[in-house]
Write an enzyme that holds these catalytic residues in place. Structure first.
Site, PDB file in Angstrom:
ATOM      1  N   LYS A 223      15.442 -12.275  -3.653  1.00 14.03           N
ATOM      2  CA  LYS A 223      15.474 -11.320  -2.539  1.00 14.03           C
ATOM      3  C   LYS A 223      16.716 -11.507  -1.697  1.00 14.03           C
ATOM      4  O   LYS A 223      17.260 -10.544  -1.166  1.00 14.03           O
ATOM      5  CB  LYS A 223      14.210 -11.451  -1.682  1.00 14.03           C
TER       6      LYS A 223
ATOM      7  N   LYS B 272       7.965  -3.076  -7.914  1.00 14.83           N
ATOM      8  CA  LYS B 272       7.964  -1.944  -6.993  1.00 14.83           C
ATOM      9  C   LYS B 272       9.367  -1.574  -6.566  1.00 14.83           C
ATOM     10  O   LYS B 272       9.647  -0.446  -6.230  1.00 14.83           O
ATOM     11  CB  LYS B 272       7.230  -2.344  -5.688  1.00 14.83           C
TER      12      LYS B 272
ATOM     13  N   LYS C 279      10.382  -8.423 -14.832  1.00 15.20           N
ATOM     14  CA  LYS C 279       9.016  -7.973 -14.512  1.00 15.20           C
ATOM     15  C   LYS C 279       9.026  -6.541 -13.965  1.00 15.20           C
ATOM     16  O   LYS C 279      10.035  -6.118 -13.374  1.00 15.20           O
ATOM     17  CB  LYS C 279       8.330  -8.942 -13.545  1.00 15.20           C
TER      18      LYS C 279
HETATM   19  P1  TYM Z   1       3.183  -8.547  -4.416  1.00 12.05           P
HETATM   20  O1  TYM Z   1       2.818  -7.586  -3.340  1.00 12.05           O
HETATM   21  O2  TYM Z   1       4.587  -8.562  -4.898  1.00 12.05           O
HETATM   22  O3  TYM Z   1       2.263  -8.334  -5.669  1.00 12.05           O
HETATM   23  C1  TYM Z   1       0.842  -8.246  -5.538  1.00 12.05           C
HETATM   24  C2  TYM Z   1       0.177  -8.875  -6.756  1.00 12.05           C
HETATM   25  O4  TYM Z   1       0.607  -8.218  -7.945  1.00 12.05           O
HETATM   26  C3  TYM Z   1       1.073  -9.182  -8.881  1.00 12.05           C
HETATM   27  N1  TYM Z   1       2.169  -8.582  -9.667  1.00 12.05           N
HETATM   28  C4  TYM Z   1       2.201  -8.537 -10.998  1.00 12.05           C
HETATM   29  N2  TYM Z   1       1.353  -8.969 -11.940  1.00 12.05           N
HETATM   30  C5  TYM Z   1       1.681  -8.747 -13.229  1.00 12.05           C
HETATM   31  N3  TYM Z   1       2.809  -8.128 -13.620  1.00 12.05           N
HETATM   32  C6  TYM Z   1       3.708  -7.678 -12.719  1.00 12.05           C
HETATM   33  N4  TYM Z   1       4.808  -7.059 -13.115  1.00 12.05           N
HETATM   34  C7  TYM Z   1       3.415  -7.877 -11.330  1.00 12.05           C
HETATM   35  N5  TYM Z   1       4.066  -7.557 -10.181  1.00 12.05           N
HETATM   36  C8  TYM Z   1       3.291  -8.001  -9.171  1.00 12.05           C
HETATM   37  C9  TYM Z   1       1.566 -10.343  -8.031  1.00 12.05           C
HETATM   38  O5  TYM Z   1       1.587 -11.551  -8.746  1.00 12.05           O
HETATM   39  C10 TYM Z   1       0.540 -10.363  -6.917  1.00 12.05           C
HETATM   40  O6  TYM Z   1      -0.618 -11.075  -7.326  1.00 12.05           O
HETATM   41  N6  TYM Z   1       3.577 -12.780  -1.831  1.00 12.05           N
HETATM   42  C11 TYM Z   1       2.642 -11.885  -2.474  1.00 12.05           C
HETATM   43  C12 TYM Z   1       1.597 -11.336  -1.546  1.00 12.05           C
HETATM   44  C13 TYM Z   1       0.825 -12.380  -0.821  1.00 12.05           C
HETATM   45  C14 TYM Z   1      -0.230 -13.151  -1.369  1.00 12.05           C
HETATM   46  C15 TYM Z   1      -0.676 -13.962  -0.285  1.00 12.05           C
HETATM   47  C16 TYM Z   1      -0.823 -13.233  -2.621  1.00 12.05           C
HETATM   48  C17 TYM Z   1       0.975 -12.704   0.475  1.00 12.05           C
HETATM   49  N7  TYM Z   1       0.051 -13.659   0.789  1.00 12.05           N
HETATM   50  C18 TYM Z   1      -1.705 -14.871  -0.483  1.00 12.05           C
HETATM   51  C19 TYM Z   1      -1.847 -14.138  -2.799  1.00 12.05           C
HETATM   52  C20 TYM Z   1      -2.280 -14.948  -1.741  1.00 12.05           C
HETATM   53  C21 TYM Z   1       3.422 -10.712  -3.032  1.00 12.05           C
HETATM   54  O7  TYM Z   1       4.481 -10.393  -2.584  1.00 12.05           O
HETATM   55  O8  TYM Z   1       2.746 -10.026  -3.987  1.00 12.05           O
END
Ligand code: TYM
Length: 335
Positions: free
Chosen positions: A115, A200, A197
């Site tokens: 990032k 978004k 991966k």
């Molecule tokens: P975020 O918002 O980027 O993604 C949300 C969830 O989606 C999963 N994910 C994927 N899984 C499989 N293939 C992909 N291409 C893919 N892209 C995203 C992510 O692994 C995630 O589970 N930091 C975290 C959000 C967060 C969080 C937390 C998660 C904040 N606090 C506490 C768990 C516990 C994030 O940015 O996820």
């Protein structure tokens, strides 16, 4: 534990349009696990402002995400679905945990490196301490399990380290959480570059399937998906990463195994395979999209979920916060 149930915490950022990766890697598992655990599912809007956001747009996306959680099958009567920014304990615990996290640990986080290279003009301290806020999210609820995709594993390991470090000094204050990674779909890759991966924030719209994409768009994106010149549907990660990704998507949408999928398409061409994968995704997303449309009409219901669940989350999280504040030596409140 809450009562006799183990606790689950997870969250998603309200940034950008959610992708099929978010759904198959996380949300789908959340629904499957929601009967078994006492669940907290947060829309982590505080994490979102580590990169610049348009305020009105962030508010709109946060609400859309919360609605999507419910549309995906999470029951707000049973699971606590709420906005992170409505529960003050997240920021308060994050501050304390910042004092138990080392600069060196945070510098090693790959998401920070990614990032900060993408947003070189805004490498703010929040971006750097982002994983500490994530640790606070999880530890605040004494979560036993955290379902995430593989990309979040490093943050989860750091959360465990912080919890263990704190416990070693102050006694057993935090539950040390375990990750839950689904068998299929834990790493859905870009349709245009299967070494990256699905994200978004990808600039190429053909790289990602968005959860609100209409059927024609989904089919078109799968037709354009990058494959290889091998010409057979086989699971070979080195030679055929694009096909492996499509197999995983198909498995996650149909419930079939990799072997079954390879057998189903043996001797068939990529064109036919891609069409079938596209159709499986269209069918997977159709009920979700219909439910979102229905829920969006019900403003009062969504508002009541937002209000009631924030109160519940505030109540549960305060217990941990007060305990931690006492442990580190903050003066007792006088009532
Ligand atoms: P975020 O918002 O980027 O993604 C949300 C969830 O989606 C999963 N994910 C994927 N899984 C499989 N293939 C992909 N291409 C893919 N892209 C995203 C992510 O692994 C995630 O589970 N930091 C975290 C959000 C967060 C969080 C937390 C998660 C904040 N606090 C506490 C768990 C516990 C994030 O940015 O996820």
């Amino acid at each position: 534990m809450i009562g006799d149930r183990k606790v689950l915490f997870s969250g998603m950022q309200a940034t950008g349009n959610l992708t099929l990766g978010n759904y198959l890697g996380a949300l789908q598992n959340w629904v499957n696990l929601s009967e078994e655990y006492e669940c907290f599912y947060s829309v982590v809007d505080m994490h979102s402002i580590t990169v610049r956001q348009d305020p009105a747009e962030l508010r709109r996306r946060a609400r859309a995400l919360l609605t999507l959680y419910i549309a995906a099958g999470l029951d707000p009567e049973k699971c606590c679905i709420y906005y992170q920014s409505h529960v003050s304990g997240h920021a308060e615990l994050a501050w304390i945990l910042n004092c138990f996290t080392y600069m060196g640990e945070l510098s090693r986080m790959t998401q920070f490196k990614d990032k900060s290279s993408k947003h070189a003009d805004n490498i703010n301290a929040g971006l750097f301490t982002y994983p500490v806020l994530m640790a606070a999210d999880i530890l605040l609820y004494q979560a036993d399990v955290v379902p995430v995709g593989i990309d979040q594993m490093q943050h989860l390991e750091l959360t465990r380290d912080i919890a263990q470090r704190f416990n070693a000094i102050y006694g057993d204050v935090f539950t040390v959480p375990e990750p839950y990674i689904g068998k299929v779909g834990a790493k859905i890759m870009s349709l245009q570059d299967p070494m990256k991966k699905m994200s978004k924030s990808d600039e190429n719209p053909n790289a990602s399937i968005y959860l609100m994409d209409d059927p024609d768009t989904i089919m078109r994106k799968f037709k354009r998906a990058v494959t290889d010149s091998e010409g057979s549907v086989a699971y070979d990660e080195e030679k055929q990463p694009g096909i492996c990704n499509l197999i995983d998507i198909y498995c996650a949408c149909t419930g079939n195994s990799r072997d079954e999928t390879v057998a189903e398409f043996s001797g068939k061409g990529y064109g036919e395979f891609k069409t079938k994968v596209g159709e499986s995704v269209v069918e997977k997303l159709r009920p979700l999209q219909e439910k979102v449309a229905e829920l969006e009409k019900n403003k009062d219901f969504i508002d009541s979920v937002i209000k009631n669940n924030a109160e519940k989350a505030q109540y549960v999280s305060n217990k941990t916060l007060r305990k931690v504040q006492k442990k580190v030596g903050f003066p007792e409140r006088i009532r």
